[in-house]
Design a protein around this motif. Sequence first.
Motif, PDB file in Angstrom:
ATOM      1  N   ALA A 195       0.945  -1.120  -0.061  1.00 29.26           N
ATOM      2  CA  ALA A 195       0.023   0.188   0.022  1.00 29.26           C
ATOM      3  C   ALA A 195       1.086   1.089   0.037  1.00 29.26           C
ATOM      4  O   ALA A 195       1.555   1.688   1.159  1.00 29.26           O
ATOM      5  CB  ALA A 195      -0.842  -0.072   1.280  1.00 29.26           C
ATOM      6  N   TYR A 196       1.097   1.723  -1.055  1.00 29.94           N
ATOM      7  CA  TYR A 196       2.202   2.965  -1.424  1.00 29.94           C
ATOM      8  C   TYR A 196       1.511   4.026  -0.879  1.00 29.94           C
ATOM      9  O   TYR A 196       0.637   4.652  -1.504  1.00 29.94           O
ATOM     10  CB  TYR A 196       2.577   3.081  -2.549  1.00 29.94           C
ATOM     11  N   ASP A 197       2.039   4.789   0.413  1.00 30.90           N
ATOM     12  CA  ASP A 197       1.578   6.072   0.739  1.00 30.90           C
ATOM     13  C   ASP A 197       2.676   7.043   0.374  1.00 30.90           C
ATOM     14  O   ASP A 197       3.774   7.183   0.768  1.00 30.90           O
ATOM     15  CB  ASP A 197       1.546   5.718   2.297  1.00 30.90           C
ATOM     16  N   ILE A 198       2.066   7.913  -0.611  1.00 26.54           N
ATOM     17  CA  ILE A 198       2.615   9.253  -1.210  1.00 26.54           C
ATOM     18  C   ILE A 198       3.346  10.301  -0.056  1.00 26.54           C
ATOM     19  O   ILE A 198       4.295  10.898   0.059  1.00 26.54           O
ATOM     20  CB  ILE A 198       2.123   9.742  -2.407  1.00 26.54           C
ATOM     21  N   ARG A 199       2.371  10.414   0.952  1.00 27.95           N
ATOM     22  CA  ARG A 199       2.649  11.146   1.961  1.00 27.95           C
ATOM     23  C   ARG A 199       3.986  10.650   2.753  1.00 27.95           C
ATOM     24  O   ARG A 199       4.919  11.705   3.095  1.00 27.95           O
ATOM     25  CB  ARG A 199       1.540  11.391   3.044  1.00 27.95           C
ATOM     26  N   GLU A 204       9.875  10.683   4.014  1.00 34.53           N
ATOM     27  CA  GLU A 204      11.436  10.069   4.149  1.00 34.53           C
ATOM     28  C   GLU A 204      12.271  10.211   3.344  1.00 34.53           C
ATOM     29  O   GLU A 204      13.530  10.327   3.498  1.00 34.53           O
ATOM     30  CB  GLU A 204      11.101   8.470   4.174  1.00 34.53           C
ATOM     31  N   ALA A 205      11.713  10.487   1.841  1.00 39.25           N
ATOM     32  CA  ALA A 205      12.821  10.752   0.736  1.00 39.25           C
ATOM     33  C   ALA A 205      13.011  11.998   0.268  1.00 39.25           C
ATOM     34  O   ALA A 205      13.664  11.918  -0.516  1.00 39.25           O
ATOM     35  CB  ALA A 205      12.391   9.644  -0.317  1.00 39.25           C
ATOM     36  N   GLY A 206      12.093  13.166   0.839  1.00 39.21           N
ATOM     37  CA  GLY A 206      12.430  14.408   0.315  1.00 39.21           C
ATOM     38  C   GLY A 206      11.900  14.239  -1.272  1.00 39.21           C
ATOM     39  O   GLY A 206      11.089  14.075  -1.771  1.00 39.21           O
ATOM     40  N   MET A 207      13.028  15.073  -1.927  1.00 39.94           N
ATOM     41  CA  MET A 207      12.961  14.874  -3.405  1.00 39.94           C
ATOM     42  C   MET A 207      13.398  13.898  -4.117  1.00 39.94           C
ATOM     43  O   MET A 207      12.925  13.507  -5.292  1.00 39.94           O
ATOM     44  CB  MET A 207      13.944  16.137  -3.878  1.00 39.94           C
TER      45      MET A 207
END
Length: 295
Positions: A195-199, A204-207
Amino acid sequence: MPTRRTFLAASAAAAFASSKLAADESSAAKANQICVFTKPFNSLTFDELATQTANIGFNGIEAPIRPGGHIEPEAVPDKLPQLVAALEKQNQKLTVLTSNINDPSDPLSEAVLRTAAKLGIRYYRMQYFKYDESKSITKQIDEWRMKMKDLAALNKQLGITAVYQNHAGRNYFGAPIWDLHRGLDGIDPTQVGVAYDIRHATVEAGMSWPIGFHLIRPHIQVVYVKDFTWGEARPTNVPLGDGRVDSKFFRMLARTDFRGPVSLHEEYIDHRKPELVPEHWEAIRKDLKTLKSWL
């Protein structure tokens, strides 16, 4: 009197219109279903919950079926059919069952999944794994992979799919994305996916979140949507479109073959206060409008 040329032109126009309609219907059939995470609505009856989600314009719900959720795990055989029936009366589905399940050997977990599968529920969200920083990180990932393989075997037997959400935080397995990719190596995504959570990915990854997205894309079964801004010490949840989540993500998603559900999460109003239920619905209505414009 129509000539052969006008007849052929008219026939070609009709064929084009028919093929365009078929293509449009095919595209509509492939459109991502939108559901809403109903954590703020424990105080509502099943019928009230189903009616309101239908009125706002969702296709279904992501329901917390876990301790403190809509239904306690022990009560699932009796109460889950009641929730599904209430949703069906409003042409709604229980799209994702949010659980506390990550151990396939637990008899209660298996009973919950068997009931869910019999009711036609396709996806359930797993409980998180958390790192012990005093132990080897890679060994922990390998241990969790074996547990997820066992869970995948049960899911295959039952015909249901587990999804693991990437969650921001210091010790969450899946926060960096690469570890989740490693942990799911060799596991069929239709048995245990993401379940990929874009928020959380953006936190976590910034840009560089697009790299993680492309890495984990083959495993994604469900997409989670919410937004945030950076506070002094930690991220703060905000209405969709008011924060750091980039709407370009949805154009990127549209270029893939992803056809799974999209789940809207509203987490910037206190979900523990029943008196705030009307505020939650209004916030969700606005977030859904933004989400549809992005999709």
